[in-house]
Design a protein around this motif. Structure first.
Motif, PDB file in Angstrom:
ATOM      1  N   UNK A  21       0.810  -1.226   0.000  1.00 36.29           N
ATOM      2  CA  UNK A  21       0.000   0.000   0.000  1.00 36.29           C
ATOM      3  C   UNK A  21       0.844   1.278   0.000  1.00 36.29           C
ATOM      4  N   UNK A  22       2.144   1.132  -0.181  1.00 34.98           N
ATOM      5  CA  UNK A  22       3.060   2.274  -0.138  1.00 34.98           C
ATOM      6  C   UNK A  22       2.619   3.382  -1.089  1.00 34.98           C
ATOM      7  N   UNK A  23       2.373   3.051  -2.327  1.00 37.01           N
ATOM      8  CA  UNK A  23       1.990   4.044  -3.331  1.00 37.01           C
ATOM      9  C   UNK A  23       0.646   4.692  -2.972  1.00 37.01           C
ATOM     10  N   UNK A  24      -0.312   3.899  -2.560  1.00 36.08           N
ATOM     11  CA  UNK A  24      -1.636   4.411  -2.201  1.00 36.08           C
ATOM     12  C   UNK A  24      -1.541   5.405  -1.044  1.00 36.08           C
ATOM     13  N   UNK A  25      -0.812   5.044   0.019  1.00 30.43           N
ATOM     14  CA  UNK A  25      -0.691   5.951   1.161  1.00 30.43           C
ATOM     15  C   UNK A  25      -0.013   7.259   0.758  1.00 30.43           C
ATOM     16  N   UNK A  29      -1.673  11.254   0.704  1.00 30.49           N
ATOM     17  CA  UNK A  29      -1.020  12.260   1.524  1.00 30.49           C
ATOM     18  C   UNK A  29      -0.426  11.773   2.822  1.00 30.49           C
ATOM     19  N   UNK A  30      -0.294  10.473   2.995  1.00 31.97           N
ATOM     20  CA  UNK A  30       0.291   9.927   4.218  1.00 31.97           C
ATOM     21  C   UNK A  30       1.455   8.994   3.905  1.00 31.97           C
ATOM     22  N   UNK A  31       2.459   9.527   3.209  1.00 33.86           N
ATOM     23  CA  UNK A  31       3.607   8.683   2.859  1.00 33.86           C
ATOM     24  C   UNK A  31       4.497   8.436   4.071  1.00 33.86           C
ATOM     25  N   UNK A  32       5.257   7.388   3.982  1.00 30.06           N
ATOM     26  CA  UNK A  32       6.294   7.131   4.978  1.00 30.06           C
ATOM     27  C   UNK A  32       7.631   7.419   4.308  1.00 30.06           C
ATOM     28  N   UNK A  33       8.618   7.729   5.119  1.00 29.02           N
ATOM     29  CA  UNK A  33       9.953   7.950   4.562  1.00 29.02           C
ATOM     30  C   UNK A  33      10.449   6.666   3.923  1.00 29.02           C
ATOM     31  N   UNK A  86      -6.671   8.014  25.099  1.00 22.84           N
ATOM     32  CA  UNK A  86      -5.749   7.690  24.025  1.00 22.84           C
ATOM     33  C   UNK A  86      -6.250   8.292  22.729  1.00 22.84           C
ATOM     34  N   UNK A  87      -5.370   8.288  21.727  1.00 21.70           N
ATOM     35  CA  UNK A  87      -5.727   8.819  20.413  1.00 21.70           C
ATOM     36  C   UNK A  87      -5.896   7.672  19.432  1.00 21.70           C
ATOM     37  N   UNK A  88      -7.039   7.644  18.776  1.00 24.34           N
ATOM     38  CA  UNK A  88      -7.347   6.602  17.806  1.00 24.34           C
ATOM     39  C   UNK A  88      -6.902   7.050  16.415  1.00 24.34           C
ATOM     40  N   UNK A  89      -6.245   6.149  15.708  1.00 22.66           N
ATOM     41  CA  UNK A  89      -5.864   6.408  14.332  1.00 22.66           C
ATOM     42  C   UNK A  89      -5.953   5.117  13.540  1.00 22.66           C
ATOM     43  N   UNK A  90      -6.150   5.232  12.235  1.00 24.98           N
ATOM     44  CA  UNK A  90      -6.263   4.018  11.422  1.00 24.98           C
ATOM     45  C   UNK A  90      -5.904   4.314   9.979  1.00 24.98           C
ATOM     46  N   UNK A  91      -5.490   3.266   9.303  1.00 18.87           N
ATOM     47  CA  UNK A  91      -5.254   3.319   7.853  1.00 18.87           C
ATOM     48  C   UNK A  91      -5.623   1.957   7.297  1.00 18.87           C
ATOM     49  N   UNK A  92      -6.340   1.999   6.201  1.00 23.66           N
ATOM     50  CA  UNK A  92      -6.815   0.771   5.571  1.00 23.66           C
ATOM     51  C   UNK A  92      -6.184   0.638   4.195  1.00 23.66           C
ATOM     52  N   UNK A 153      -0.624  19.033   6.685  1.00 20.48           N
ATOM     53  CA  UNK A 153      -0.138  19.259   5.332  1.00 20.48           C
ATOM     54  C   UNK A 153      -0.269  17.961   4.536  1.00 20.48           C
ATOM     55  N   UNK A 154      -1.147  17.966   3.542  1.00 22.19           N
ATOM     56  CA  UNK A 154      -1.374  16.789   2.706  1.00 22.19           C
ATOM     57  C   UNK A 154      -1.202  17.198   1.254  1.00 22.19           C
ATOM     58  N   UNK A 155      -0.272  16.532   0.606  1.00 23.19           N
ATOM     59  CA  UNK A 155       0.017  16.824  -0.801  1.00 23.19           C
ATOM     60  C   UNK A 155       0.241  18.310  -1.051  1.00 23.19           C
ATOM     61  N   UNK A 156       0.975  18.952  -0.139  1.00 23.80           N
ATOM     62  CA  UNK A 156       1.348  20.349  -0.303  1.00 23.80           C
ATOM     63  C   UNK A 156       0.274  21.363   0.048  1.00 23.80           C
ATOM     64  N   UNK A 157      -0.847  20.911   0.590  1.00 20.84           N
ATOM     65  CA  UNK A 157      -1.950  21.816   0.941  1.00 20.84           C
ATOM     66  C   UNK A 157      -2.258  21.667   2.436  1.00 20.84           C
TER      67      UNK A 157
END
Length: 168
Positions: A21-25, A29-33, A86-92, A153-157
């Motif tokens: 899912x690297x490309x999709x994320x 706007x949520x890439x990893x280094x 706690x803070x909830x976060x998710x990615x599918x 900041x997501x995709x420069x915006x």
């Protein structure tokens, strides 16, 4: 479908999910280094998350469909007394978007936050543009409590961040 905590036995499955899912994320706007995807770095990062679970600082769940990772649902930044939150976060993964997996997975983790981790409150945030994520939270009983302007900041915006909470 079920959830399970990240552990040393499921890291290869998690790595496959991240790489697949690297490309999709990155697109959303949520890439990893790029270093994250070097296997040794991935393992070190994951060992850090396992350590946080041991120390009650966060819980990092894999959303599983049969034996495949299809998403991640995390409870991070846990603060115990006096807040007990706690803070909830998710990615599918890209291939399961819009099929109800996020809503069900979040429901499972919210239940664990209450019963297993004994949290009083969960907080979550999502970009103002991410309507599907807002729907997942609202279907799980989270209520909107505010907006941080130009927060993420997501995709420069710079986008606003919609804040949610749920008392458990």
């Amino acid at each position: 479908m079920h959830v399970e905590l990240i552990n040393r036995n499921n890291l290869d499955k998690l790595y496959k999910f991240e790489v697949d899912n690297k490309k999709y994320f990155a697109e959303i706007g949520f890439p990893r280094k790029k270093e994250y995807y070097e296997y040794e770095n991935f393992l070190l990062s994951s060992y850090g998350l396992i350590d946080e679970q041991i120390r009650d600082l966060g819980y990092y769940y894999l959303l599983m469909d049969n034996c495949h990772v299809i998403g991640r649902i995390n409870i991070s930044q846990i603060i115990r007394r006096p807040l007990n939150k706690g803070e909830l976060g998710y990615r599918l993964g890209k291939n399961i978007q819009g099929k109800g997996y996020g809503t069900k997975g979040v429901s499972l983790v919210v239940d664990l936050a209450r019963k297993k981790h004994k949290l009083h409150r969960l907080e979550a945030g999502t970009s103002s543009e991410n309507i599907p994520s807002q729907r997942v939270l609202e279907k799980n009983g989270f209520r909107k409590v505010g907006i941080y302007e130009k927060y993420i900041l997501i995709n420069g915006i710079w986008l606003d961040n919609v804040l949610y909470e749920k008392i458990l």
